[in-house]
Structure formats: structure tokens, C-alpha cells
Scaffold this motif. Structure first.
Motif, mmCIF file in Angstrom:
data_model
loop_
_atom_site.group_PDB
_atom_site.id
_atom_site.type_symbol
_atom_site.label_atom_id
_atom_site.label_comp_id
_atom_site.label_asym_id
_atom_site.label_seq_id
_atom_site.Cartn_x
_atom_site.Cartn_y
_atom_site.Cartn_z
ATOM 1 N N LEU A 14 14.222 -0.771 -5.377
ATOM 2 C CA LEU A 14 14.288 0.536 -4.638
ATOM 3 C C LEU A 14 14.625 1.164 -3.092
ATOM 4 N N PRO A 15 15.829 1.428 -2.416
ATOM 5 C CA PRO A 15 16.779 1.164 -1.674
ATOM 6 C C PRO A 15 14.950 1.717 -0.683
ATOM 7 N N HIS A 16 16.301 1.381 0.500
ATOM 8 C CA HIS A 16 14.782 1.412 2.179
ATOM 9 C C HIS A 16 14.118 2.753 2.152
ATOM 10 N N LYS A 17 12.275 2.551 2.723
ATOM 11 C CA LYS A 17 12.281 3.958 2.760
ATOM 12 C C LYS A 17 12.656 4.695 3.636
ATOM 13 N N SER B 70 7.380 7.043 -13.846
ATOM 14 C CA SER B 70 7.688 7.461 -15.058
ATOM 15 C C SER B 70 7.530 6.712 -16.057
ATOM 16 N N TRP B 71 7.722 5.008 -15.757
ATOM 17 C CA TRP B 71 7.414 3.758 -16.009
ATOM 18 C C TRP B 71 5.903 3.925 -16.740
ATOM 19 N N SER C 250 0.940 -1.369 0.289
ATOM 20 C CA SER C 250 0.513 -0.047 0.011
ATOM 21 C C SER C 250 0.750 1.391 -0.069
ATOM 22 N N THR C 251 1.459 0.901 0.504
ATOM 23 C CA THR C 251 3.057 2.578 0.836
ATOM 24 C C THR C 251 3.752 2.366 -0.859
ATOM 25 N N LEU C 252 3.625 1.205 -1.533
ATOM 26 C CA LEU C 252 4.419 1.828 -3.011
ATOM 27 C C LEU C 252 3.337 2.318 -3.141
ATOM 28 N N LEU C 253 1.908 1.333 -3.985
ATOM 29 C CA LEU C 253 1.441 2.745 -4.603
ATOM 30 C C LEU C 253 0.685 3.565 -4.155
ATOM 31 N N ASP D 114 16.744 7.980 -1.128
ATOM 32 C CA ASP D 114 17.410 7.914 -2.951
ATOM 33 C C ASP D 114 15.862 7.344 -2.927
ATOM 34 N N PHE D 115 15.282 6.324 -2.384
ATOM 35 C CA PHE D 115 13.899 6.206 -2.114
ATOM 36 C C PHE D 115 13.046 6.621 -2.683
ATOM 37 N N GLU D 116 12.752 8.130 -2.346
ATOM 38 C CA GLU D 116 12.318 9.089 -3.046
ATOM 39 C C GLU D 116 12.498 9.406 -5.063
ATOM 40 N N GLU D 117 13.882 9.095 -4.729
ATOM 41 C CA GLU D 117 14.226 9.391 -6.289
ATOM 42 C C GLU D 117 14.350 7.967 -7.609
ATOM 43 N N GLY D 118 14.016 7.002 -6.651
ATOM 44 C CA GLY D 118 13.924 5.726 -6.951
ATOM 45 C C GLY D 118 12.495 6.186 -7.668
ATOM 46 N N VAL D 119 11.401 6.507 -7.307
ATOM 47 C CA VAL D 119 9.799 6.469 -7.050
ATOM 48 C C VAL D 119 9.296 7.235 -8.094
#
Length: 259
Positions: A217-220, A236-237, A53-56, A226-231
């Protein structure tokens, strides 16, 4: 444009009952009633309490209920649905597997996997890095169900491919993503080879039914920036049609009308 998170609907409750107010949500809350086939669906599958849910919420600006860190009890029961911000995109948050609430009962897992396959262009498989290579932790049992259900579905109806997008969480970088991807592909191949198939399907490969994509994704909490950058990159995908990794390609759309 939707500027605030759209309302969420418990599409299927914990007792496997379908919501009776979907039409109102499609008309009033999500404004998708008249869009026909011009929309996409993405669902997330994975173990309970792994941050689905956090990811979504991070990716799609939804507001699905997230796990209480103090109690670590089940939060997502059944299947919840919401609309992504700014896109004709419905997002499904599916009840996690391996929960103590259902124990060894796999009936809902099979039904939710079937429902997700029939409706979703993309299935996000959410798992932790340290679970890659394990059977239960990496959801290989769930993936076997997905493959078995898909095979049966393909025998009864014409079906396009589905994209399985593996999001590997809490990635430290010590093991390259490519190596983790190869491990998951090898495990999937073993599962596919072990599934009983009818004679007309014995020559089929797993890639005849699925495409695969992998990201990490790195640790939130421990690597928040880094997590926010990965998100942002992963978002974009889903949103940027010019992105080389854009996921909503024609072969994946299930062409289920919105009404």
C-alpha cells in the motif's frame, strides 16, 4: 447489514485478563451468537505504531483506537476485537511488538501469537517497506515466535494451515513487490531452518503449515488517493468470493464455534 462500525471489545486486557462480557457482544453487538462455524477471524500482528489499527479501520469499517501522532505512545493494549461491516467476520487488533511499555518481556507476544494462530484464518503481518530485510523492523523475531508456537501446537492437535498475509506499507514502487516478497520468503526460510524440530517434524517445510500472500500500500498521507485505491483492492480479498485472491478458503478456517 451493519451500516455503522460495530462496537469494539477489549477481549484480552494489558494484564492478560479475558473479557467477561464476550457473550453480550456476540449476542447483542455483533449478532454472531447463532452462526455456529459460519464466520471467520482475521488478526493483525506487527510492531507498535506502524498503523495496524488504521489499516483495520480502513479495510473493515471498524473503529479501533489509532495512534496519537503527537505522542506516538501505545494505543492498543492487549487484544481488541470487533465485527467487520456486512460480514460474519471478527477482526482482532493485537498489541504491537517492540513497545517500550513491555520492553524485553516476550510472554504476551507468545501468548497473543498462540491465541491468534488458534482462532484466525488469516494473520495480517503489517510492516513498512523500509523495514524489509531487517530483523527487528520486519518483525522477524515475532515471526519466529509464530513459527515456534505453531510447531508446538501442531504436535498436540490436528491443525489446518494459516495464511500469512504481508501488507507492506508506505510502498514507493522503487523496489517491485515481487522483490520485497522474495526477501521476506528468504528470511522466513532461514528462520524456519533455524528452529529446533522434533524428529518427526524435521522433514517438514514451512509451506506444510503456512501459505503466504503479499501486497503493498502507498503512503496514507503522501499518496492518499493511491492508498485508498489500494485499500479497495485489498478489501476485495476479504469480501469478494470471486476474487482470485480471496483469503477465506476452507483449509484456513479453524472451525472454532462462535459459542
Amino acid at each position: 447489514m451493519i451500516e455503522t462500525p460495530a462496537a469494539s471489545l477489549q477481549l484480552i486486557d494489558g494484564d492478560q485478563q479475558f473479557a467477561n462480557d464476550l457473550e453480550r457482544y456476540m449476542r447483542q453487538e455483533w449478532n454472531l451468537w447463532d452462526c455456529g462455524y459460519d464466520y471467520n477471524v482475521v488478526a493483525v500482528l506487527g510492531s507498535q505504531s506502524t498503523g495496524k489499527s488504521t489499516l483495520l479501520n480502513a479495510l473493515f469499517n471498524t473503529h479501533f483506537e489509532m495512534m496519537d501522532k503527537m505522542s506516538r505512545k501505545q494505543t492498543t493494549k492487549g487484544i481488541w476485537m470487533s465485527r467487520s461491516k456486512g460480514e460474519n467476520l471478527l477482526v482482532m487488533d493485537v498489541e504491537g511488538t517492540d513497545g517500550r511499555e513491555r520492553g524485553e518481556d516476550q510472554d504476551f507476544e507468545r501468548k497473543s501469537a498462540l491465541f491468534s494462530l488458534v482462532t484466525s484464518s488469516v494473520l495480517i503481518m503489517n510492516l513498512w517497506e523500509n523495514m524489509v530485510g531487517l530483523y527487528n523492523g520486519a518483525n522477524m523475531g515475532l515471526l519466529r515466535i509464530v513459527l515456534e508456537v505453531n510447531l508446538k501446537l501442531f504436535q498436540t492437535t490436528k491443525k489446518d494451515k494459516t495464511l500469512l498475509l504481508f501488507v507492506i506499507r508506505d510502498h514507493t514502487g522503487d523496489t517491485p513487490l515481487e522483490n520485497l516478497s522474495q526477501t521476506l520468503k528468504a528470511d522466513l526460510g532461514k528462520i524456519w531452518d533455524g528452529i529446533p524440530k522434533p524428529d518427526n517434524m524435521k522433514s517438514k517445510k514451512i509451506t506444510d503449515f503456512f501459505d503466504f500472500a503479499f501486497t503493498a500500500l502507498p503512503h496514507k498521507m503522501l499518496a492518499k488517493a493511491d492508498f485508498e485505491e489500494g485499500v479497495q483492492k485489498l478489501r476485495s480479498w476479504f469480501y469478494n468470493k470471486n476474487d482470485a485472491n480471496y483469503v477465506f478458503k476452507v483449509p484456513y478456517n479453524k472451525c472454532v464455534p462462535a459459542v
